[in-house]
Design an enzyme around this catalytic site. Structure first.
Site, mmCIF file in Angstrom:
data_model
loop_
_atom_site.group_PDB
_atom_site.id
_atom_site.type_symbol
_atom_site.label_atom_id
_atom_site.label_comp_id
_atom_site.label_asym_id
_atom_site.label_seq_id
_atom_site.Cartn_x
_atom_site.Cartn_y
_atom_site.Cartn_z
ATOM 1 N N GLY A 12 20.020 34.585 16.307
ATOM 2 C CA GLY A 12 19.018 35.535 16.676
ATOM 3 C C GLY A 12 17.835 35.718 15.609
ATOM 4 O O GLY A 12 16.508 35.415 16.216
ATOM 5 N N ASP A 70 18.010 39.006 4.522
ATOM 6 C CA ASP A 70 19.041 40.067 4.547
ATOM 7 C C ASP A 70 18.549 41.443 5.080
ATOM 8 O O ASP A 70 17.714 41.902 4.775
ATOM 9 C CB ASP A 70 19.526 40.367 3.142
ATOM 10 C CG ASP A 70 20.965 40.861 3.287
ATOM 11 O OD1 ASP A 70 21.983 40.040 3.950
ATOM 12 O OD2 ASP A 70 21.279 41.905 2.689
ATOM 13 N N PHE A 169 18.998 40.856 19.558
ATOM 14 C CA PHE A 169 20.495 40.766 19.225
ATOM 15 C C PHE A 169 21.102 41.706 18.360
ATOM 16 O O PHE A 169 20.349 42.863 18.154
ATOM 17 C CB PHE A 169 20.704 39.356 18.226
ATOM 18 C CG PHE A 169 19.800 39.425 17.034
ATOM 19 C CD1 PHE A 169 18.550 39.098 16.925
ATOM 20 C CD2 PHE A 169 20.491 39.913 16.045
ATOM 21 C CE1 PHE A 169 17.925 39.206 15.655
ATOM 22 C CE2 PHE A 169 20.104 39.963 14.440
ATOM 23 C CZ PHE A 169 18.489 39.605 14.725
ATOM 24 N N GLY A 170 21.971 41.937 17.943
ATOM 25 C CA GLY A 170 22.859 42.887 17.160
ATOM 26 C C GLY A 170 22.431 44.382 17.824
ATOM 27 O O GLY A 170 22.922 44.568 18.929
ATOM 28 N N ARG A 198 11.630 42.518 10.519
ATOM 29 C CA ARG A 198 11.598 41.071 10.081
ATOM 30 C C ARG A 198 10.094 40.766 10.143
ATOM 31 O O ARG A 198 9.687 40.055 9.186
ATOM 32 C CB ARG A 198 12.304 40.090 11.087
ATOM 33 C CG ARG A 198 12.597 38.762 10.799
ATOM 34 C CD ARG A 198 13.816 38.396 11.213
ATOM 35 N NE ARG A 198 15.151 38.910 10.700
ATOM 36 C CZ ARG A 198 15.689 39.742 11.775
ATOM 37 N NH1 ARG A 198 15.363 40.087 12.850
ATOM 38 N NH2 ARG A 198 16.756 40.537 10.967
HETATM 39 P P1 ITT Z 1 22.953 35.554 7.942
HETATM 40 O O1 ITT Z 1 23.671 36.177 6.671
HETATM 41 O O2 ITT Z 1 23.441 34.106 7.860
HETATM 42 O O3 ITT Z 1 21.527 35.735 7.905
HETATM 43 P P2 ITT Z 1 23.920 37.875 9.064
HETATM 44 O O4 ITT Z 1 23.977 38.160 10.694
HETATM 45 O O5 ITT Z 1 25.367 37.890 8.289
HETATM 46 O O6 ITT Z 1 23.434 36.147 9.154
HETATM 47 P P3 ITT Z 1 22.897 39.839 7.752
HETATM 48 O O7 ITT Z 1 24.134 39.780 6.522
HETATM 49 O O8 ITT Z 1 21.512 40.220 7.092
HETATM 50 O O9 ITT Z 1 22.664 38.603 8.477
HETATM 51 O O10 ITT Z 1 23.294 41.169 8.513
HETATM 52 C C1 ITT Z 1 22.423 41.848 9.329
HETATM 53 C C2 ITT Z 1 23.069 42.452 10.440
HETATM 54 O O11 ITT Z 1 22.194 43.436 10.907
HETATM 55 C C3 ITT Z 1 23.137 41.586 11.751
HETATM 56 O O12 ITT Z 1 24.056 40.897 11.914
HETATM 57 C C4 ITT Z 1 22.604 42.463 12.857
HETATM 58 O O13 ITT Z 1 23.824 43.174 13.106
HETATM 59 C C5 ITT Z 1 21.687 43.491 12.185
HETATM 60 N N1 ITT Z 1 20.295 43.311 12.424
HETATM 61 C C6 ITT Z 1 19.426 42.776 11.499
HETATM 62 N N2 ITT Z 1 18.318 42.605 12.165
HETATM 63 C C7 ITT Z 1 18.478 43.057 13.351
HETATM 64 C C8 ITT Z 1 17.578 42.991 14.362
HETATM 65 O O14 ITT Z 1 16.374 42.248 14.223
HETATM 66 N N3 ITT Z 1 17.919 43.569 15.622
HETATM 67 C C9 ITT Z 1 19.296 43.931 15.696
HETATM 68 N N4 ITT Z 1 20.109 43.848 14.780
HETATM 69 C C10 ITT Z 1 19.967 43.361 13.652
#
Ligand code: ITT
Length: 214
Positions: A12, A70, A169-170, A198
């Protein structure tokens, strides 16, 4: 011209970062395009520490200037949780995004609404050690490296108890942008990337990125 590695394993984020950086003219590379599989342990105490660790690890493993993100969701009624732990917020092993959303809603059940919250993104840019040794660019890079390379963006909203929308996503389906009356998942790619945490962080990073990669 230097390429830029999008230092994330989150699909995502990759899509959004590709969209956000499409007008820079920078050649973007993803870890899968160069068969780079890295699992960085995120043990920092801040988003900036984690973003820096991810950017540096990807940069030194690939030899490319790397951009890491992050991010996290901070919910006021939960004293800022899940925050730094947003990606791991579930008691289930191998939890999905949906599991994490359900767990969050479960923890909010007995809290008064509105469940005000914000997304926080921190972008870090790292230069690989190997680039420093290219003497022609050394001075130029040194100057840029001493400039700020951490960029933050925040997006305010509210958590709602039912999922809406299929984009993003997320936590997007339960994150409502109060003024728009839409969840993040109900926005088009273009709309999300105009106002997201972001998008705000990347906008601040663009001038230095252009200089670093030219
Ligand atoms: P990388 O470390 O490989 O970049 P990750 O998913 O582990 O991938 P993070 O440690 O930064 O990344 O975790 C951020 C989490 O916060 C992510 O997995 C989502 O659950 C949430 N998140 C971050 N940005 C988001 C968005 O734009 N929309 C929805 N959820 C988001």
């Amino acid at each position: 011209m230097n390429k830029l590695l999008i230092a994330t394993n989150n699909k995502g984020k990759v899509k959004e970062l590709q969209y956000l950086l499409r007008d820079t003219g920078i050649e973007l590379v993803t870890p899968s395009q160069i068969n780079l599989e890295l699992d960085v342990i995120e043990d920092g105490k801040t988003y900036a520490e984690n973003a820096t660790k991810k950017a540096l690890t990807f940069a030194n493993s690939s030899g490319m200037i790397s951009l890491a993100d992050d991010s996290g969701l901070e919910v006021d009624a939960l004293d800022g949780a899940p925050g730094l732990y947003s990606a791991r917020y579930s008691p289930k092993p191998n939890a999905t995004d949906k599991d994490r959303r359900l767990y969050l809603l479960q923890n909010l059940q007995d809290k008064f609404r509105p469940w005000t919250a914000r997304f926080h993104a921190t972008i870090a840019i790292a230069i690989p050690d190997s680039l420093w040794s290219q003497s022609a660019r050394r001075l130029e890079l040194q100057e840029l490296a001493s400039a700020l390379q951490i960029f933050e963006g925040i997006c305010e909203g509210e958590i709602i108890p039912e999922e809406r929308g299929t984009g993003g996503f997320g936590y997007d389906p339960i994150f409502l942008l109060s003024e728009l009356g839409k969840t993040m998942a109900e926005l088009s790619m273009e709309e999300k990337n105009r106002l997201s945490h972001r998008a705000r962080a990347v906008m601040k990073a663009k001038p230095i990125l252009r200089e670093l990669t030219e």
